[in-house]
Structures are given as C-alpha cells and as structure tokens.
Design an enzyme around this catalytic site. Structure first.
Site, PDB file in Angstrom:
ATOM      1  N   CYS A 107       9.457   1.512   3.515  1.00 35.75           N
ATOM      2  CA  CYS A 107      10.383   0.450   3.908  1.00 35.75           C
ATOM      3  C   CYS A 107      11.804   0.974   4.025  1.00 35.75           C
ATOM      4  CB  CYS A 107      10.327  -0.719   2.929  1.00 35.75           C
ATOM      5  SG  CYS A 107      10.862  -0.312   1.259  1.00 35.75           S
TER       6      CYS A 107
ATOM      7  N   PHE B 152       0.803  -1.224   0.000  1.00 36.81           N
ATOM      8  CA  PHE B 152       0.000   0.000   0.000  1.00 36.81           C
ATOM      9  C   PHE B 152       0.831   1.268   0.000  1.00 36.81           C
ATOM     10  CE2 PHE B 152       0.654  -0.501   4.610  1.00 36.81           C
ATOM     11  CZ  PHE B 152       0.922   0.802   5.001  1.00 36.81           C
TER      12      PHE B 152
ATOM     13  N   GLU C  36      -5.233  -3.761  -1.517  1.00 34.92           N
ATOM     14  CA  GLU C  36      -6.653  -3.435  -1.521  1.00 34.92           C
ATOM     15  C   GLU C  36      -6.935  -2.124  -0.792  1.00 34.92           C
ATOM     16  OE1 GLU C  36      -5.868  -6.067   2.076  1.00 34.92           O
ATOM     17  OE2 GLU C  36      -5.138  -5.825   0.012  1.00 34.92           O
TER      18      GLU C  36
END
Length: 496
Positions: free
Chosen positions: A282, A150, A177
């Site tokens: 990240c 995401f 999603e």
C-alpha cells in the site's frame, strides 16, 4: 496429502469440521500447498465467546505482567524470525529478504507495545476543587477484531494485536485467506510467551467471517487494512453496528522528481519502491511525476535499472522480485497493462514477457511513460509491478496533480532544494511524506495512516494513536469529606 490450516480458538487449533474451505497456493509454482477452513457464523461465535471469557482476567492482569508477555513474545519472534519469513515467502511469494524486512518492522511495533506502562499513564489533578481530586484512567474496550490483508501477513497483524493486548483487550484476528499461516505462527508464539487462552484467536475465511465480526454485538472495535472500497464498507458497516472502527484503505502514491534532484538516486528509489514485493504494497510508488525537463532522462535511467532485475522464486537468494499472490490477481494486474496500451500510454518496459520456469503467477516489472490522469493505470490502485510516469511542467503542476488525487496515503519528493521540500511537506494533502525517502512508513513510535480515501475513521495505526484507539478514558472525581461538610445542595456543582 494436502495440509489443513484451521482456526486458533481458545488457545488451541479448532477441531471441528468446516462447511467450506479455500485453496492456499505456492505462488512461485502455482501448486496448491494447503486448504484453509472458512469460518461460518458458528465459528465466529466460538472465537468471540472465547475472547469474551478471557477479557475480564486479561483486563485485570497487571501492566507489569502484560508487558512481560509482550517482552517474551518479542524474544521468541526474534529467535524464530527466519521460520516466519519462510512461511511468508511460501504463501505470499515475496522474496525472503523482503519477508525478513517485514518482520523487522513488525518487531518495532512489538517493542513499542512493551512500553504499555508508560503509554497507559493517566492524569491526576490534586485538589482541583477544595478537597476534590480528579484523575483519568485509560481502560480497554473489550473484544476487538483485526482484519488484515494478504500483502503483509505478519507486519499488519502486528500493527494492531500487540497494542490491543497491551491495553488489556482480547482479540479476534481475521487474516487473509490467501496466506493464513503466518497468523497461526504468531498466535502460537503468543501462547508460548504466556498469553492466556482466548486472549488471541485467529479466524480464517472470507466475507462471512468479516461480516460476522462487523455485526457481532460483543465486538467493540475493528481495525482493518485493505482496498478503499472494502475499507469504506468495513467502516460504514462497523459504525452502523456501534463499533469504533479504523479502516485503512488503498493508495496511489506519487513520487515527485524536481529538476535539481539526483536522478540516479531518484531512479534507484523509483525501481525499489515500485517493484519491491511485486508492487503489492500500500506504500509502493506507483506514479512518478517527472517535472520538466528531466522526464526523458529519468525514464531512461529507470528502464535501464529494470532490465537488470532478477524475477524468480522468492526462496532463491538470487531473486529480487517474486510472483504475484494468486493467478486471479496476476490476471487483474495484467489487464491494466493491456488497458494502458489501449489508452495510448507509452509502454517502455513490458513485464508480460517475463518467463520463469516451473509455473507460478508471474508478471515482470512494467513501466509506462506519457501517462494521462484519465487513464485507468493512473486512476486505479493496481497493486502490482506497474509504474506510471506522468509529466508535469512545474512544481506547482506536480503538487496540484498529487492533491487532486482521491487517495492520500503516501508521497515522496526528490530534490536538493530544502525550500521546495519544506513547501511540499506543508502543502501536500497526504498523510505520510518522504523527503528523498521513497517509502515513508513511520517508525514504530509514530503512527501510520493516510488522508482522504486512504483512511476511514479518525485513528491511524500503531504508535500513540494505536494506544488511543484501543482504550477509552474514564475520569474519576473523588472527595473524602469531613462529616461537617454534609447537607443537601441541588445547585449545579461548582469549583471552589
């Protein structure tokens, strides 16, 4: 009426009726902005079948024609980048300038993929043996799956999809999603650029869709970015089903600050890299390792900068940090703040007190000092705006701390000592290193990836390793003999 977001299969929106759907929120308001269809096994088969039908034609399309599609896609993406940035901000929550930066880095990877004719050149050895030529060919794998997270709904898909297509593969993309619309925008641009129907398909959903791709016999390879537990699962499940897998996992990125460093520069970097995109990166710096005696001064400088940050709706030009992506994720990150307090860390700046009118999933920048390595705020990937300061007595202590961590994604060192920097880049056990650079994401013509629990598989993302991952090598040995050289010979072939 709530917007419906559906799959993109065989060059068009899917027209079926879903068995399940999920909510897509506007993180700045907390309101449901759309419902997204969740794929079942039937939709997985439809998408993979469309990609399989498209593969022979796309594989045999000339390199020149493939490159023209990628060049055209690059032009369209550049022309419409502001639209895509708005989509990202509306569903993810990051500020518009951050979304624009994500797209700019994505375009780098598209530009690299445009060089496919150069990257896919094989080798040739004339007259390797008498009258025998040997050459190698880089060929596509077939249908490949891309499962993206995401936090970068445009950039991460474009780490993989352009290279996969440039190499002649066809793709099924499964985005998060939580913010699915960017992937559909990308698919529509590829179609406008001339990509054949079925060469890129977008499949929405949850674990059902992921498992469908991991176990589908037609899918040859999987590219994944996400948390370490899921990356390990993707790698083990995909390889158990005979697939080539690159699975990029989580991180706990350390920024080491030596006593000779410019502390103002280091403090700026810590705040920028720790709280950009609300820490949902990240490559975010989540641990600052302050080497004695600079800890107190550095913490003070970081805290003073945090006090001037503007937290608000990412669509506002004044906002520097937006909300977290969902209420559940905000609550998870907030629970780590509470755990840090309970464990005895010093809470210097408490982001729980931030107040933004109009609802939304808010948590402000948070700073802990005197963090120990046994605390959950140190050991776990929090993936939010929480920065921990750990004290170290020396360079060697700081290096040992970084190397002992289970993750090995990114790290940075701030120093004016070239000898210390050279030593650090040599000795640190991390895949991406910044020397006075807090977020060392490689440019598009290198490759992205970490070490240890930050990577499963042996291929990094994009760049040269991306082309290697999406191709397999075939070696051809060729001879056009004179009829006089015939005859049976059962001996093992030898060069002569």
């Amino acid at each position: 009426m709530t917007q419906r977001i559906s799959h993109w299969i065989d060059g068009k929106p899917w027209a079926g009726v879903p068995d399940r759907t999920g909510e897509v929120f506007d993180p700045a308001t907390g309101e449901v902005r759309a419902r997204v269809d969740f794929a079942g096994g039937g939709q997985v088969d439809e998408a993979v079948s469309a990609a399989a039908r498209a593969f022979p034609g796309w594989r045999d399309t000339s390199l020149a024609a493939r490159s023209r599609v990628l060049f055209r896609f690059r032009e369209l993406l550049t022309e419409r980048k502001d639209e895509l940035a708005a989509i990202i901000t509306a569903e993810h929550g990051k500020v518009l300038s951050d979304a624009a930066g994500e797209i700019a880095r994505a375009i780098e990877n598209v530009e690299y993929a445009c060089g496919a004719p150069q990257m896919l050149k094989g080798g040739f050895s004339e007259n390797a043996s008498t009258g025998v030529d040997v050459y190698s060919i880089a060929q596509p794998l077939g249908v490949v799956g891309v499962i993206s997270p995401f936090n970068f709904p445009a950039m991460v898909p474009l780490w993989f999809v352009p290279n996969a297509l440039a190499c002649g593969n066809t793709v099924v993309l499964k985005p998060s999603e939580k913010d699915p619309s960017a992937s559909l925008f990308i698919a529509e641009l590829f179609a406008e650029a001339g990509l054949p129907d079925g060469a890129l398909n977008v499949l929405h959903g949850d674990k059902v869709a992921v498992d469908g791709l991991l176990t589908h016999p037609v899918v040859k390879a999987i590219s994944f970015v996400g948390s370490t537990p899921i990356a390990r699962y993707v790698y083990e499940t995909g390889t158990a089903h005979g697939k080539r897998v690159q699975a990029l996992g989580g991180a706990k990125n350390h920024m080491v600050v030596l006593p000779d460093a410019d502390l103002d520069l280091a403090a700026d970097a810590a705040v920028s890299a720790g709280f950009g995109s609300a820490g949902e990166r990240c490559m975010a710096v989540s641990v600052v390792v302050a080497v004695d005696p600079v800890g107190d001064e550095l913490v003070s400088k970081i805290a003073s900068r945090m006090g001037s940050l503007t937290v608000g709706d990412g669509r506002s030009p004044d906002s520097e940090m937006g909300p977290l992506v969902t209420a559940a994720h905000r609550d998870r990150v907030q629970s780590y703040v509470e755990a840090g307090v309970s464990a005895g860390a010093s809470l210097v700046v408490d982001g729980r007190s931030v107040s933004v009118p109009g609802g939304g999933f808010w948590l402000g920048p948070t700073l802990f000092d005197q963090v120990r390595t046994d605390m959950s705020i140190y050991t776990d990937e929090i993936f939010g705006p929480v920065l921990s300061v750990v004290r170290a007595g020396s360079y060697d202590d700081a290096l040992a701390l970084v190397n002992a961590n289970a993750y090995g994604n990114g790290t940075a060192i701030f120093t004016n000592d070239g000898r210390a920097a050279r030593r650090f880049q040599n000795e640190v056990e991390v895949g991406m290193v910044g020397l006075n650079v807090p977020i060392p994401v490689p440019v598009g013509y290198y490759s992205f990836g970490g070490w240890k629990d930050s990577l499963f598989g042996d291929s990094h993302a994009y760049g040269p390793e991306g082309f290697h991952f999406f191709t397999r090598t075939k070696v051809v040995t060729s001879r056009w003999p004179d009829p006089s050289q015939g005859g049976v010979n059962l001996g093992f072939p030898r060069n002569s």
